[in-house]
Motif scaffolding. Structure first.
Motif, mmCIF file in Angstrom:
data_model
loop_
_atom_site.group_PDB
_atom_site.id
_atom_site.type_symbol
_atom_site.label_atom_id
_atom_site.label_comp_id
_atom_site.label_asym_id
_atom_site.label_seq_id
_atom_site.Cartn_x
_atom_site.Cartn_y
_atom_site.Cartn_z
ATOM 1 N N LYS A 322 69.932 60.546 -4.964
ATOM 2 C CA LYS A 322 69.633 61.947 -4.666
ATOM 3 C C LYS A 322 70.353 62.831 -5.672
ATOM 4 N N ILE A 323 69.889 64.063 -5.787
ATOM 5 C CA ILE A 323 70.484 65.016 -6.703
ATOM 6 C C ILE A 323 70.539 66.382 -6.024
ATOM 7 N N LYS A 334 57.516 72.124 -9.454
ATOM 8 C CA LYS A 334 57.538 71.796 -10.877
ATOM 9 C C LYS A 334 57.468 70.280 -11.098
ATOM 10 N N VAL A 335 58.178 69.531 -10.249
ATOM 11 C CA VAL A 335 58.155 68.063 -10.346
ATOM 12 C C VAL A 335 56.733 67.542 -10.117
ATOM 13 N N ILE A 372 67.365 66.729 -3.426
ATOM 14 C CA ILE A 372 66.061 66.073 -3.562
ATOM 15 C C ILE A 372 66.327 64.584 -3.675
ATOM 16 N N ARG A 373 65.596 63.794 -2.917
ATOM 17 C CA ARG A 373 65.816 62.343 -2.875
ATOM 18 C C ARG A 373 64.803 61.616 -3.758
ATOM 19 N N THR A 394 63.142 63.798 -14.445
ATOM 20 C CA THR A 394 62.097 64.775 -14.169
ATOM 21 C C THR A 394 62.642 65.938 -13.349
ATOM 22 N N ILE A 395 63.474 65.633 -12.354
ATOM 23 C CA ILE A 395 64.056 66.684 -11.506
ATOM 24 C C ILE A 395 65.009 67.559 -12.321
ATOM 25 N N LYS A 396 65.836 66.936 -13.172
ATOM 26 C CA LYS A 396 66.779 67.709 -13.986
ATOM 27 C C LYS A 396 66.038 68.664 -14.928
#
Length: 400
Positions: A322-323, A334-335, A372-373, A394-396
């Motif tokens: 997770k982040i 966006k992801v 987000i997991r 992708t999340i970053k």
């Protein structure tokens, strides 16, 4: 928080029954069997204590769906509720429901079969609410019980409350050191159970799901199981190989339970890949104590070990991470846009799940934390790690 909840309820004229510290499924069982109109659980579930909140339960012991929660929140915000007069507050009493709950579970499993095996079991309640149920329940069923982190402490000094492999290393070491048959770990409110094999290997929750889905399809009349999109091919292949059907839902025990109720008798079992299994022949909520006893019963029935039972399942490797994200909704959109053309198939039931040839990647916002997991599953650990890194990257990029 308990005092505030009790006071608030009494001030509106509601009668309150205080159960004290009990596992969430114990409270839900009592709510369902006591003719109560509703229930409230103060819990952070698998999270640290700073995430404590109120979990609202209907009169049948099932978590309220989202639309009812929105309705309750609206009533609160508008202050559209009554106040009882100073001379007409709701009544208050304490009661103990643990004995009733344990007796109900004992009646659902083969007590003689388990006692005949007499397994040595290490229980790790993680200083949570399961401390006063699971060790005593297993002892009554004929197990030799050793407990670690067994004293109640809501600051969780023994370990983080979520029973994931990295948090239950002491349990793994204890099982191996004393030559136990298996180990069990609960989260803070004991609606989940994570298992450790006889050689000290911690198992992910999808193994528990696959084993119990397989067993329930064999024993029950129905042919359907319910599980969220976060469950993977280990579970799916096991169900399909035994003639069962899968109904997928968004992540969350409420979504699973409500879908199971809708399906009725055709549904034999349900649950999430985090160790939270729902047994419809008992109640429509995750139940760590019943899950524990049914896994022990299954091992005794097959006359084998937990490790050997898991070897019979399809072989896949999972990675969960997770982040932290402040704006989950904007970042997730966006992801989804960035990954819209990937894979052979996609679903957006909850976040985005992308299916590849023999693997998948799920990215979804947490419903309880500002994170987000990322879930991945593949035939090799290397590929699962590669997909997990792809999800994180992708999340970053979406956060920038």
């Amino acid at each position: 928080m308990r005092r505030a909840v009790v006071s608030g309820l009494q001030s509106s004229g509601a009668d309150v029954i205080d159960l004290g510290v009990v596992p969430s499924p114990c409270q839900q069982y009592y709510t369902n069997t006591s003719n109560a109109v509703s229930g409230i659980i103060i819990t952070a579930s698998h999270n640290p204590p700073q995430y404590n909140g109120l979990k609202l339960i209907d009169g049948e012991g099932v978590e309220y769906p989202a639309d009812r929660l929105d309705e309750i929140e609206s009533i609160y915000q508008k202050k559209d509720f009554r106040y009882a007069g100073w001379d007409k507050p709701g009544r208050y009493r304490k009661t103990d429901c643990i004995r009733q709950y344990i007796d109900a579970i004992v009646g659902l499993v083969d007590r003689d079969l388990i006692a005949g095996w007499n397994p040595k079991v290490v229980v790790d309640p993680g200083n949570g609410a399961g401390h006063n149920v699971t060790p005593y329940l297993l002892k009554e069923l004929g197990c030799e019980v050793i407990t670690i982190n067994g004293h109640p402490d809501g600051t969780f000094p023994g370990r983080d409350p979520e029973p994931v492999p990295e948090n239950i290393q002491d349990l793994s070491k204890t099982v191996k050191a004393i030559d136990a048959d298996l180990g069990i770990a609960h989260d803070g409110d004991a609606d989940r159970a994570t298992f450790v094999t006889e050689d000290g290997t911690p198992l992910l929750g999808d193994v528990t799901l696959a084993l119990l889905f397989k067993d329930m399809l064999r024993k029950r009349d129905g042919d359907t199981v319910v599980t969220p999109v976060s469950s993977g091919n280990k579970v799916a292949e096991t169900v399909w190989n035994h003639g069962g059907n899968i109904v997928w839902t968004e992540v969350g025990s409420t979504a699973v339970a409500r879908k199971m109720i809708e399906l009725g008798s055709s549904c034999v079992c349900g649950g999430e890949e985090n160790g939270g299994v729902i047994h419809p022949d008992f109640q429509y909520c995750r139940d760590g104590a019943l899950t524990t006893t049914r896994i022990i019963e299954l091992i005794a029935q097959e006359q084998t070990t937990l490790g050997k039972l898991t070897e019979q399942l399809p072989n896949y490797h999972n990675i969960k991470t997770k982040i932290k994200v402040n704006n989950k909704t904007q970042t997730m959109q966006k992801v989804i846009n960035k990954l819209s053309n990937e894979g052979t198939e996609q679903t957006t039931i909850d976040g985005i799940k992308i299916f590849y040839e023999d693997s998948w990647l799920l990215i979804r916002p947490s419903g309880t934390e500002p994170v987000i997991r990322i879930f991945t599953e593949a035939k090799t650990k290397q590929k699962a790690k590669k997909l997990s890194k792809h999800g994180l990257k992708t999340i970053k990029e979406a956060k920038k």
